[in-house]
Scaffold this active site. Structure first.
Site, mmCIF file in Angstrom:
data_model
loop_
_atom_site.group_PDB
_atom_site.id
_atom_site.type_symbol
_atom_site.label_atom_id
_atom_site.label_comp_id
_atom_site.label_asym_id
_atom_site.label_seq_id
_atom_site.Cartn_x
_atom_site.Cartn_y
_atom_site.Cartn_z
ATOM 1 N N GLU A 62 3.184 -49.091 -21.971
ATOM 2 C CA GLU A 62 4.300 -48.963 -22.029
ATOM 3 C C GLU A 62 5.226 -49.153 -20.826
ATOM 4 O O GLU A 62 4.739 -48.726 -19.780
ATOM 5 C CB GLU A 62 4.936 -47.509 -22.156
ATOM 6 C CG GLU A 62 6.199 -47.101 -22.216
ATOM 7 C CD GLU A 62 7.076 -45.769 -22.243
ATOM 8 O OE1 GLU A 62 6.011 -44.817 -22.022
ATOM 9 O OE2 GLU A 62 8.204 -45.532 -22.220
ATOM 10 N N ASP B 293 3.409 -39.746 -5.664
ATOM 11 C CA ASP B 293 4.563 -40.291 -5.073
ATOM 12 C C ASP B 293 4.796 -39.430 -3.802
ATOM 13 O O ASP B 293 4.817 -38.112 -3.941
ATOM 14 C CB ASP B 293 5.630 -40.175 -6.335
ATOM 15 C CG ASP B 293 6.995 -40.476 -5.811
ATOM 16 O OD1 ASP B 293 7.877 -40.373 -6.378
ATOM 17 O OD2 ASP B 293 7.197 -40.753 -4.701
ATOM 18 N N ASP C 212 7.297 -38.614 -1.016
ATOM 19 C CA ASP C 212 8.877 -38.861 -0.522
ATOM 20 C C ASP C 212 9.116 -38.136 0.703
ATOM 21 O O ASP C 212 8.998 -36.832 1.026
ATOM 22 C CB ASP C 212 9.716 -38.146 -1.917
ATOM 23 C CG ASP C 212 10.941 -38.711 -2.012
ATOM 24 O OD1 ASP C 212 11.489 -38.732 -3.187
ATOM 25 O OD2 ASP C 212 11.430 -38.850 -0.898
ATOM 26 N N SER D 213 7.885 -47.576 -1.626
ATOM 27 C CA SER D 213 8.685 -47.432 -2.896
ATOM 28 C C SER D 213 10.063 -48.134 -2.748
ATOM 29 O O SER D 213 10.720 -48.367 -3.801
ATOM 30 C CB SER D 213 9.041 -45.980 -2.904
ATOM 31 O OG SER D 213 9.853 -45.514 -1.933
ATOM 32 N N GLY D 214 10.274 -48.715 -1.641
ATOM 33 C CA GLY D 214 11.658 -49.536 -1.528
ATOM 34 C C GLY D 214 12.615 -48.804 -0.797
ATOM 35 O O GLY D 214 13.552 -49.405 -0.306
ATOM 36 N N ARG D 215 12.444 -47.603 -0.576
ATOM 37 C CA ARG D 215 13.548 -46.798 0.148
ATOM 38 C C ARG D 215 12.710 -45.837 1.084
ATOM 39 O O ARG D 215 12.778 -45.853 2.126
ATOM 40 C CB ARG D 215 14.662 -46.165 -0.741
ATOM 41 C CG ARG D 215 15.613 -45.477 0.135
ATOM 42 C CD ARG D 215 16.837 -45.347 -0.849
ATOM 43 N NE ARG D 215 16.809 -44.379 -1.708
ATOM 44 C CZ ARG D 215 17.798 -43.610 -2.207
ATOM 45 N NH1 ARG D 215 19.075 -43.914 -1.668
ATOM 46 N NH2 ARG D 215 17.802 -42.943 -3.135
ATOM 47 N N ARG D 216 12.384 -44.534 0.516
ATOM 48 C CA ARG D 216 11.994 -43.418 1.416
ATOM 49 C C ARG D 216 10.823 -42.831 1.150
ATOM 50 O O ARG D 216 10.374 -41.682 1.521
ATOM 51 C CB ARG D 216 13.259 -42.291 1.034
ATOM 52 C CG ARG D 216 13.125 -41.758 -0.203
ATOM 53 C CD ARG D 216 14.044 -41.076 -0.542
ATOM 54 N NE ARG D 216 13.964 -40.565 -2.080
ATOM 55 C CZ ARG D 216 14.913 -39.824 -2.680
ATOM 56 N NH1 ARG D 216 15.898 -39.362 -1.851
ATOM 57 N NH2 ARG D 216 14.837 -39.633 -3.939
ATOM 58 N N VAL E 110 6.365 -43.671 -0.356
ATOM 59 C CA VAL E 110 5.116 -44.513 -0.852
ATOM 60 C C VAL E 110 4.426 -44.120 -2.057
ATOM 61 O O VAL E 110 4.605 -42.923 -2.518
ATOM 62 C CB VAL E 110 3.994 -44.663 0.122
ATOM 63 C CG1 VAL E 110 4.580 -45.373 1.676
ATOM 64 C CG2 VAL E 110 3.484 -43.338 0.661
ATOM 65 N N HIS E 111 3.935 -44.913 -2.901
ATOM 66 C CA HIS E 111 3.162 -44.400 -4.049
ATOM 67 C C HIS E 111 1.854 -44.799 -3.886
ATOM 68 O O HIS E 111 1.456 -46.084 -3.343
ATOM 69 C CB HIS E 111 3.749 -45.169 -5.328
ATOM 70 C CG HIS E 111 5.227 -44.997 -5.665
ATOM 71 N ND1 HIS E 111 6.042 -45.842 -6.116
ATOM 72 C CD2 HIS E 111 6.290 -44.165 -5.289
ATOM 73 C CE1 HIS E 111 7.208 -45.343 -6.307
ATOM 74 N NE2 HIS E 111 7.278 -44.247 -5.826
ATOM 75 N N ASP F 146 4.209 -34.458 -5.031
ATOM 76 C CA ASP F 146 4.980 -33.915 -6.334
ATOM 77 C C ASP F 146 3.903 -33.757 -7.477
ATOM 78 O O ASP F 146 3.279 -34.992 -8.020
ATOM 79 C CB ASP F 146 5.999 -34.906 -6.729
ATOM 80 C CG ASP F 146 6.929 -34.467 -7.688
ATOM 81 O OD1 ASP F 146 6.452 -33.450 -8.295
ATOM 82 O OD2 ASP F 146 7.742 -34.948 -8.059
ATOM 83 N N LEU G 255 6.087 -42.096 -16.346
ATOM 84 C CA LEU G 255 6.449 -43.394 -15.912
ATOM 85 C C LEU G 255 6.710 -43.406 -14.321
ATOM 86 O O LEU G 255 7.612 -42.753 -13.717
ATOM 87 C CB LEU G 255 7.731 -43.820 -16.441
ATOM 88 C CG LEU G 255 7.774 -43.996 -18.072
ATOM 89 C CD1 LEU G 255 8.827 -43.358 -18.817
ATOM 90 C CD2 LEU G 255 7.519 -45.321 -18.235
#
Lengths: 509, 419
Positions: free
Chosen positions: B44, B109, B111, B160-163, B165-166, B305, B315
């Protein structure tokens, strides 16, 4: 499992094949038995296992599991009932076979409700834990393998390399090096040790958990519980088919409510109690359920139907004659401003009925603890039932305080009640009011409480002749006489009827 | 670097999805060697389109299908979900209850917002070079555990593009893990517990599990520079009161007095350590190194998290997706150079599109045929932009996956031949 009508068909195995069937003294019960047995054996195996599991329960609350008295007493019980427990014994085929078959029979009886399932799983787990604890170390590996559990013990070098990490991770190890040297450590995939690793209670390396033997037991038991729980759910689904077999249905129903001791119906002590003794006896020798009923009767001059049944039959069991019973109840009810004629019309017939002098003339037996605990719970305005089961804990506490039980004793009793060990809680009450450490019996009947109490208070004299061990079964004489299964079953059925028939028809409020 | 203007996104995304998005590598990843039939087809994806239109249960037949759809829909954001029992875009045709999520990578994730209680420089979505060290420590601590304790081999870390990491753990066995085991892993990795109402969030027991001691050793390497210099956690009364809340009241007065004597956090921290060790051992309060470590952990240990990790159907933002607010590309982080990773140098969509334009202008002069040059551009385009090094990291990750797969197949065929 196929049941042959009355004939006994036994598989004849030669010595070698027998040991192959049951290579270990304990098992996970993965495969159901496939031989044919007679109904008599079916019943006796099942009853024996119920006794065993009840003993497991009792010992589990009276002693700390794993300590010496617990271990040796449990071993005794198992040996007495001829079940398997130890490796390396001769002639282990029969006990192991008995263990195997009886477990599966009880699955049928105990899968039916959540409470029964929980109880059954708990006792089976405790039994397995005990057997596992006495397995010799070199047998453990084989047992695990045969049970399809892929746990491997690591070598001493592997162990010593990781010694500090294993000691720092496992709460079950005290931290001494020598302890670790003696203990086996098993390497299992981390996902199989979920309960251990999620709380960081085990050392993880390269995707494996390094589990000391003590903790392996927890994992093995969890596996067992999960498998058994699933199996019981499956069994429950196929139960309607089993229950439609008329030979089995009464047996199975009876098993989970089984009381296998004396029924106190024979009036050996008839006439030995006088009515004016009852008030004193109620505080000294009555179990709390009857003490509470007596008090309510004296205070309200009345008892509702459930209370009259439970208390009336108990009084019969302690030795009240019919004449005494009629006098007793009438006296009390009249104090409550009841019309004597109304009593004669409405209530005396019922009392005579319960003594077997009216109607069907069956001599009704006093209720066992199981019956009181499991059936006909009291509602508002009722005083029957089992105080340990049916009273609010706060009220129970107050009641015990009014009975002058010490705070420590009350706390122990409340803890037992919390653990749903109602009869053991009553035993504790017995011990407190008689000032003994060990009541010396396994309580299963209110009249048994009375009998044992009188025994202690009268210094044991003259009662030995009449004492009957509640543990060993007293099968109904009628059953013993029957030679073939069907009439045995018929007798069993009628005795069951006696025990379980509702008497509502005859009694009205 | 070009400044990013969100209003330009539609145009920029068009160019990005036509010329820069690494479809071949992306497909190579999610197809996992084609070993399991329909693994890619049952995956998906979800797209967030312009004006916040969100569509789930997207699925594609192959790389070319994926390419066409993405170019057609121009998603602002792409999320990756689970591999299901059936093609997600046909899930409505499946009998009720039969459409099930079956496998997915184990994801984490981390944050920066979750550290707001312990960082003084920024809050909520903001980040700066002073607090980014928290992510560095988080990656080191978590990655070590995933690799050494759990034996996971294929771990992809993504900015992640802002604040934050994944992490995507892609081992074959890991993709099959149950929700319960995933939760257990997060629990194993968690040390900081409690919300706003809880002052002291880390409690250690006498027995220190190797995971904890190894994590503390990692934090020790960064603590002085990160906490005592950059964050200056003992700078003034307001900041050191927060630390005092974590130590027994009996030494508060002594600490307050003596902190005044010192000039910076470093000196105060040294004093604090001494004061803790002088604490009488017979009292119930903890003392000694345990207390010191509890403070360090509360200020530096990663917050995870659990909801992101435990659900198989969860997702998560796709690698190489664009962040709609910052314009930054979600790029892989090179574990060999994690200390040097600077989120502010991560290319934005505007900067790489600009770089692309510059190259095209140069190249156009050389190639004649536009169609020909188009194809040639496609194969080299991203290589000539600042995206190139990040794609190289991704390719190394894919190489490792391939090697593992070949190794497994070899093992299996060996076993089969063994008869």
């Amino acid at each position: 499992m196929q049941f042959s009508g009355g004939k006994r068909k036994k598989l004849r195995l030669t010595g070698d094949q027998r040991s192959v069937c049951y290579p270990h003294s304990l098992q996970f019960y993965l495969e159901p038995p496939s031989e044919s047995i007679s109904l008599i054996e079916f019943e006796s195996l099942a009853i024996d296992r119920v006794k065993l599991l009840k003993a497991v329960e009792n010992l589990g609350v009276s002693y700390v599991k794993g300590t010496e008295p617990y271990q040796s007493k449990l071993e005794n019980e198992i040996r007495k009932l001829k079940f398997s427990f130890r490796e390396n014994l001769e002639n282990e085929y029969e006990p192991r076979r008995k263990d195997h078959i009886s477990h599966f029979i009880l699955r049928l009886a105990y899968c039916q409700s959540e409470d029964l399932r929980r109880w059954f799983i708990q006792q089976e787990m405790d039994l397995l834990r005990f057997r596992f604890s006495i397995l010799p170390k070199d047998k453990i590996q084989n047992f695990l393998k045969d049970s399809h559990l892929h746990f491997e013990a690591i070598s001493d070098e592997e162990k010593s390399v990781r010694e500090p990490e294993i000691l720092a991770s496992s709460p079950s190890l005290s931290g001494s090096k020598t302890e670790l040297e003696l203990e086996s450590v098993y390497k299992i995939p981390f996902a199989d040790a979920l309960d251990l690793f999620r709380g960081r209670k085990v050392y993880l390396e390269g995707g494996f958990a390094y589990v000391p033997l003590k903790d392996i037991v927890a994992i093995v038991l969890n596996e067992f519980r999960a498998k058994l729980s699933k199996a019981l759910a499956l069994t429950a689904r196929s139960l309607p088919a089993v229950q439609s077999d008329e030979r089995l249905q009464p047996l199975l129903n009876h098993l989970s409510h089984s009381y296998t001791g004396q029924d106190y119906s024979t009036q050996k002590n008839a006439g030995k109690i006088s009515l004016d003794q009852i008030d004193l006896l109620s505080t000294k020798s009555f179990p709390p359920c009857m003490r509470q009923l007596h008090k309510a009767l004296r205070e309200n001059h009345h008892l509702r139907h459930g209370g009259r049944m439970q208390y009336g039959l108990f009084l019969k069991g302690i030795g009240l004659t019919l004449e005494q019973a009629l006098q007793f109840w009438k006296q009390e009810f009249i104090r409550g401003k009841m019309d004597p004629d109304k009593f004669d019309k409405g209530y005396s017939y019922n009392i005579r009925h319960s003594f077997g002098k009216e109607g069907k003339r069956t001599d009704y037996t006093p209720f066992s603890c199981m019956k009181i605990i499991l059936t006909n719970p009291p509602s508002h305005g009722d005083y029957h039932g089992c105080p340990f089961r049916h009273s609010d804990p706060e009220l129970l506490k107050q009641k015990l305080q009014s009975y002058k039980i010490s705070p420590g004793g009350i706390q122990q009793i409340l803890d037992l009640v919390k653990g749903t060990h109602y009869q053991v809680a009553c035993q504790k009450y017995f011990e407190m009011i008689h000032n003994v450490d060990d009541c010396g019996f396994s309580l299963s009947h209110p009249n048994q409480f009375f009998f044992e109490s009188q025994r202690i208070l009268s210094g044991n004299k003259d009662i030995r002749k009449e004492s009957i061990q509640p543990e060993t079964p007293q099968p109904k004489p009628s059953v013993q006489k029957a030679k073939d299964a069907s009439s045995a079953l018929a007798c069993l059925n009628s005795s069951l009827e006696m025990d379980m028939e509702g008497l509502e028809d005859y009694f009205s409020e | 670097m070009e400044t990013f203007d969100p209003a330009e996104l539609p145009e920029l995304l068009k160019l990005y999805y036509r010329r820069l998005f690494p479809y071949a590598q992306y497909y190579r990843w999610l197809n996992y060697g084609g070993v399991i039939k329909n693994y890619f087809q049952h995956r998906e994806f979800s797209f967030t389109l312009k004006d916040d239109i969100y569509i789930r249960y997207q699925s594609f037949n192959n790389q070319s299908d994926l390419e066409k759809e993405m170019q057609k829909m121009n998603p602002y954001k792409i999320d990756i979900g689970a591999v299901y029992s059936h093609r997600p875009n046909q899930h409505n045709t499946v009998k009720l209850g039969a459409f099930q999520a079956q496998e997915k990578e184990l994801v984490f994730d981390i944050d920066m917002t979750d550290y707001d209680d312990v960082r003084r420089c920024c809050s909520s979505a903001d980040i700066c070079s002073k607090c980014w060290t928290l992510m560095t420590m988080a990656i080191r601590i978590i990655d070590r555990a995933l690799k050494e304790d759990f034996g996971f081999k294929h771990r992809l870390w993504i900015y992640s593009g802002r604040r934050g990491v994944h992490c995507w753990v892609c081992d074959e066995s890991v993709r099959k893990l149950s929700s319960a085991v995933r939760s257990g892993i997060v629990e194993y990795l968690s040390l900081v517990k409690g919300g706003q109402d809880v002052k002291k969030k880390v409690h250690l027991s006498e027995k220190i599990h190797p995971f904890v001691s190894k994590s503390i050793n990692i934090i020790k390497k960064y603590f002085e520079e990160y906490a005592l210099v950059d964050q200056d956690i003992l700078e003034n009364k307001e900041s050191w009161d927060k630390i005092l809340a974590l130590v027994p009241e009996t030494i508060h007065e002594k600490l307050q007095q003596n902190f005044q004597k010192y000039h910076n956090s470093l000196q105060r921290w040294e004093y604090l350590k001494k004061a803790i060790s002088w604490q009488d051992n017979t009292k119930n309060d903890k003392c000694g190194p345990l207390l010191e470590w509890e403070i360090m952990l509360q200020y530096c240990f990663p917050r995870l998290d659990i909801n992101v990790s435990k659900g198989i159907n969860h997702l998560l933002k796709s690698p190489f997706s664009v962040h709609p607010k910052t314009g930054r590309i979600s790029v892989p982080i090179d574990l060999q150079k994690v200390d040097q990773f600077d989120p502010f140098t991560v290319p934005t969509i505007s900067s790489i599109c600009h770089e692309l334009d510059a190259i095209s202008i140069n190249d156009e002069g050389k190639e004649g045929n536009e169609a020909e040059s188009d194809i040639k551009h496609k194969t080299r385009d991203y290589k000539k932009t600042s995206l190139a090094p990040y794609i190289k990291v991704f390719e190394q990750f894919l190489e490792n996956l391939d090697k593992s797969r070949k190794g497994e197949l070899l093992k299996k065929s060996d076993l089969q031949k063994d008869f």
